[in-house]
Design a protein around this motif. Structure first.
Motif, PDB file in Angstrom:
ATOM      1  N   THR A   1      28.717  -7.932  23.639  1.00 28.38           N
ATOM      2  CA  THR A   1      27.659  -6.866  22.990  1.00 28.38           C
ATOM      3  C   THR A   1      26.249  -7.103  23.591  1.00 28.38           C
ATOM      4  O   THR A   1      25.298  -6.050  23.402  1.00 28.38           O
TER       5      THR A   1
ATOM      6  N   GLY B   1      22.821  -7.899  18.533  1.00 29.46           N
ATOM      7  CA  GLY B   1      23.478  -8.406  16.898  1.00 29.46           C
ATOM      8  C   GLY B   1      22.306  -8.536  15.558  1.00 29.46           C
ATOM      9  O   GLY B   1      23.734  -8.527  14.600  1.00 29.46           O
TER      10      GLY B   1
ATOM     11  N   ILE C   1      32.865  -0.604  21.500  1.00 28.30           N
ATOM     12  CA  ILE C   1      32.383  -2.072  20.804  1.00 28.30           C
ATOM     13  C   ILE C   1      31.398  -0.661  20.254  1.00 28.30           C
ATOM     14  O   ILE C   1      31.095  -1.071  18.820  1.00 28.30           O
TER      15      ILE C   1
ATOM     16  N   SER D   1      32.772 -13.725  25.133  1.00 30.81           N
ATOM     17  CA  SER D   1      32.834 -13.827  23.897  1.00 30.81           C
ATOM     18  C   SER D   1      32.047 -12.537  23.173  1.00 30.81           C
ATOM     19  O   SER D   1      31.582 -11.720  23.088  1.00 30.81           O
ATOM     20  N   TRP D   2      32.222 -12.913  21.592  1.00 35.24           N
ATOM     21  CA  TRP D   2      31.985 -12.338  20.377  1.00 35.24           C
ATOM     22  C   TRP D   2      30.939 -12.877  19.996  1.00 35.24           C
ATOM     23  O   TRP D   2      31.667 -14.025  19.297  1.00 35.24           O
TER      24      TRP D   2
ATOM     25  N   GLU E   1      35.673  -5.864  16.363  1.00 37.40           N
ATOM     26  CA  GLU E   1      34.818  -7.202  17.247  1.00 37.40           C
ATOM     27  C   GLU E   1      35.978  -8.220  17.667  1.00 37.40           C
ATOM     28  O   GLU E   1      36.039  -9.660  17.840  1.00 37.40           O
ATOM     29  N   SER E   2      36.890  -7.529  17.859  1.00 38.08           N
ATOM     30  CA  SER E   2      37.958  -8.426  19.600  1.00 38.08           C
ATOM     31  C   SER E   2      38.575  -7.075  20.039  1.00 38.08           C
ATOM     32  O   SER E   2      38.554  -5.581  19.691  1.00 38.08           O
TER      33      SER E   2
ATOM     34  N   PRO F   1      28.018 -12.760  26.033  1.00 38.14           N
ATOM     35  CA  PRO F   1      28.400 -11.676  24.805  1.00 38.14           C
ATOM     36  C   PRO F   1      28.319 -10.776  25.036  1.00 38.14           C
ATOM     37  O   PRO F   1      28.413  -9.914  26.117  1.00 38.14           O
TER      38      PRO F   1
END
Length: 359
Positions: A8, A146, A36, A63-64, A42-43, A6
């Motif tokens: 994030t 998240g 971010i 990945s998100w 979010e892309s 991820p």
């Protein structure tokens, strides 16, 4: 096939190392992190100052993480619990706790988020809904962080206080916890001060000592719930692995290294740990560690027989600690009406979906 990590859950250091391995300059890491955490995209496609080749590289390696909010319980301006569905379909719950509001649904003076660190829990505390669910897996750093992003989307306010007291044992997920703390406290990340973050443990003694060397000024809470081995053995299986003779020195090492008061979380369970004799044992332990005590009347859980004591008895227990000179608070209703005890919302969701529950 290994799932992409991820994005994030990446720190400035890990992103810089990734870029260097692909022959790319370090300054790109700051640009990515700005998109971010400051701009909240979010892309990768929306990172307009990155070359297409870098966007493609990021898309192939990161990945998100999905944090789909599938249920919210409670009203705006009040304590609310929300359930998030992760990439693998597992669900994790978090609790939003406003300190004060400017009226129904108004702005909070402070927003605390109770964060989960695992899906379920392996430690099996006998009074806890998370223990009924068993253990599925650790959350990665991106999934831990998240929950904060999801809470800010729900409230449209900044989360400025965190307690790792949700589902799971944070210190059993040590590496992901520390990475998440790096992101949460970093100026390039969520920039939440360490003094506004509390990590709660049920008694993972070796990792209490490890966490004491973490450079940020985070706080520690111990989910004690019993000041003798007899009581803790009855309700907290972790005590059989790390009994008080090992736990107390670990807490003393933390207190010595950090020069700050530990908080002892103590859920009052009728007929189990709520006697005035138990209050005396708790006062002695708190004095030994120079700790403060947070008393919490038990939140009843469907499927468990434990009960909360009458409020008048909780107040007598509190007063016994006060008489011993212990800083103590008694938490009144904060979420009892929304099943705010850890794991309850996920437990209900699994039952609704017809999944088996461990009892």
């Amino acid at each position: 096939m290994t799932q992409p990590a991820p994005i994030t859950g990446q720190t400035e250091t890990s992103l810089t190392q990734f870029l260097a391995a692909h022959g790319l300059p370090a300054f790109r890491a700051k640009q990515i992190l700005d998109w971010i955490w400051d701009k909240r995209v979010e892309s990768f496609e929306r990172m307009t100052n990155l070359p297409a080749t870098l966007k493609n590289l990021l898309g192939a390696n990161f990945s998100w993480p999905a944090m789909e909010t599938v249920q919210i319980q409670g009203k705006p301006g009040k304590t609310r619990k929300f359930l998030s569905r992760l990439d693998d379909g597992q669900c994790v719950e978090s609790v939003i706790i406003p300190a004060a509001t400017g009226g129904d649904g108004g702005q909070s003076e402070r927003l605390t988020l109770c964060v989960s660190s695992q899906v379920g829990c392996a430690f099996g505390c006998k009074f806890c809904a998370s223990g009924l669910l068993g253990f599925s897996r650790n959350l990665n750093a991106g999934e831990i962080v998240g929950q904060i992003l999801a809470a800010e989307r729900i409230t449209r306010e900044r989360i400025d206080n965190l307690v790792f007291m949700g589902m799971g044992e944070p210190l059993a997920n040590f590496d992901n916890l520390v990475t998440a703390l790096d992101i949460i406290t970093a100026p390039w990340g969520l920039n939440i001060g360490g003094r506004h973050i509390t990590v709660s443990t049920s008694g993972y003694a070796p990792n209490i000592v490890r966490l004491a060397s973490y450079p940020r000024q985070i706080r520690l809470a111990i989910s004690l719930h019993g000041a003798t081995d007899d009581v803790r053995n009855q309700i907290m299986p972790v005590n059989k692995k790390w009994p008080l003779r090992e736990l107390v020195p670990a807490l003393a090492a933390w207190a010595s290294a950090r020069k700050q008061m530990i908080t002892m979380e103590y859920i009052l369970i009728q007929g189990v740990n709520d006697s005035l004799e138990a209050a005396g044992h708790l006062a002695s332990l708190a004095q030994r560690l120079n700790a403060k005590v947070n008393l919490i009347p038990y939140n009843t859980v469907e499927g468990l027989d434990w009960q909360r004591p009458p409020l008048s008895h909780c107040e007598r227990f509190r007063d016994r600690l006060k008489q011993a000179g212990i800083p103590v608070t008694l938490r009144y209703e904060k979420g009892h009406d929304i099943d705010a005890a850890c794991g309850q919302l996920r437990l209900k969701k699994l039952k609704e979906d017809g999944q088996d529950i461990l009892v």
